[in-house]
Design a protein around this motif. Structure first.
Motif, short mmCIF file in Angstrom:
data_model
loop_
_atom_site.label_atom_id
_atom_site.label_comp_id
_atom_site.label_asym_id
_atom_site.label_seq_id
_atom_site.Cartn_x
_atom_site.Cartn_y
_atom_site.Cartn_z
N ARG A 72 0.84 -1.20 0.00
CA ARG A 72 0.00 0.00 0.00
C ARG A 72 0.88 1.24 0.00
NH1 ARG A 72 -3.66 -0.29 4.69
NH2 ARG A 72 -3.73 1.94 4.75
N GLU A 97 -9.14 -0.72 -10.05
CA GLU A 97 -10.18 -1.10 -9.08
C GLU A 97 -11.27 -1.91 -9.76
OE1 GLU A 97 -10.92 1.98 -5.55
OE2 GLU A 97 -11.00 2.94 -7.52
N LYS A 98 -11.68 -1.49 -10.97
CA LYS A 98 -12.72 -2.22 -11.71
C LYS A 98 -12.30 -3.66 -11.98
CE LYS A 98 -15.03 1.58 -14.04
NZ LYS A 98 -15.32 2.25 -15.30
N GLY A 100 -10.46 -5.32 -9.98
CA GLY A 100 -10.29 -5.98 -8.70
C GLY A 100 -8.84 -6.14 -8.28
N TRP A 101 -7.93 -5.42 -8.94
CA TRP A 101 -6.51 -5.57 -8.68
C TRP A 101 -5.99 -4.60 -7.63
CZ3 TRP A 101 -4.95 -5.64 -14.55
CH2 TRP A 101 -5.47 -6.80 -15.13
N VAL A 102 -6.72 -3.52 -7.41
CA VAL A 102 -6.34 -2.48 -6.45
C VAL A 102 -7.61 -2.03 -5.75
CG1 VAL A 102 -5.48 -0.09 -6.25
CG2 VAL A 102 -4.33 -1.69 -7.77
N ARG A 103 -7.47 -1.59 -4.51
CA ARG A 103 -8.58 -0.94 -3.82
C ARG A 103 -8.04 0.33 -3.17
NH1 ARG A 103 -7.35 -5.03 -0.17
NH2 ARG A 103 -6.79 -4.23 1.88
N ARG A 104 -8.93 1.28 -2.96
CA ARG A 104 -8.55 2.51 -2.25
C ARG A 104 -9.02 2.40 -0.81
NH1 ARG A 104 -9.10 7.36 -6.64
NH2 ARG A 104 -9.67 5.98 -8.31
N GLU A 105 -8.22 2.98 0.08
CA GLU A 105 -8.60 3.08 1.48
C GLU A 105 -8.36 4.51 1.93
OE1 GLU A 105 -6.23 0.30 3.71
OE2 GLU A 105 -7.27 -1.45 2.86
N GLN A 114 -5.71 9.30 0.57
CA GLN A 114 -6.13 7.93 0.29
C GLN A 114 -4.91 7.07 0.03
OE1 GLN A 114 -8.94 8.10 -3.03
NE2 GLN A 114 -10.53 7.53 -1.57
N ALA A 116 -3.63 3.57 -2.05
CA ALA A 116 -3.89 2.54 -3.06
C ALA A 116 -3.30 1.26 -2.49
CB ALA A 116 -3.23 2.90 -4.38
N THR A 119 -4.47 -5.68 -4.20
CA THR A 119 -5.25 -6.81 -3.69
C THR A 119 -4.51 -8.12 -3.96
OG1 THR A 119 -6.43 -7.13 -5.77
CG2 THR A 119 -7.42 -5.59 -4.17
#
Length: 177
Positions: A72, A97-98, A100-105, A114, A116, A119
């Motif tokens: 991250r 994100e679409k 499913g390889w990365v998500r934001r927190e 934020q 990155a 995943t």
């Protein structure tokens, strides 16, 4: 006494200095450099699109995240490491994100910040894609150069990169835009 030809006369506008045109050899080097960079970028983009359905810049983002502690990075730091604008990063992260390889927190200590996060699925895509990508890089660059040329290329590119990243405040760098 007559003013020298290069000095403006009172009330006249000074002519801009003549550009420092490239010599024929400098022009040859510059064009070779630009052709090589353009063809290399296209070669790596095509390989990654074929093998993983992503452009080279997205692959680079996944690599940066994979190398980071806990996979991250703050978005601002990721933009700086990737040498891209914040808007280009935001667009790329949205696409990742679409997939499913990365998500934001959200950043707990900065309401506007934020992270990155790579995943497990993104890490697996990277793991599967890396062998083909490193082979494409090896064939396109390292297999064509002697060890001395590789060392020189690394030194030259480091000098260029350092010169284009001034440390002073207000520098116009991609990740600050």
């Amino acid at each position: 006494m007559k003013a020298p030809a290069s000095a403006p006369t009172p009330g006249s506008v000074a002519e801009p200095p003549e550009p420092r045109w490239l010599t024929a050899e400098e022009q040859r080097v510059w064009r070779s450099f630009m052709e090589g960079v353009t063809l290399l970028d296209d070669h790596l983009d095509r390989q990654l699109q074929r093998d993983a359905g992503m452009p080279h810049v997205y692959y680079g983002l996944l690599v940066k995240l994979a190398e980071a502690p806990r996979r991250r990075l703050r978005m601002t730091e990721l933009a700086m490491l990737a040498k891209i604008t914040r808007s280009r990063l935001s667009h790329a992260i949205a696409r990742l994100e679409k997939n499913g390889w990365v998500r934001r927190e959200d950043c707990p200590d900065d309401k506007r910040g934020q992270f990155a996060v790579l995943t497990d699925e993104g890490y697996e895509v990277l793991r599967q894609t890396a062998p083909g990508h490193v082979e494409a890089v090896r064939q396109a660059v390292f297999d064509r150069l002697t060890p001395e040329q590789q060392k020189s290329l690394g030194e030259i590119m480091r000098i260029i990169a350092e010169g284009l990243q001034p440390a002073e405040a207000g520098a116009d760098l991609p990740w600050l835009r």
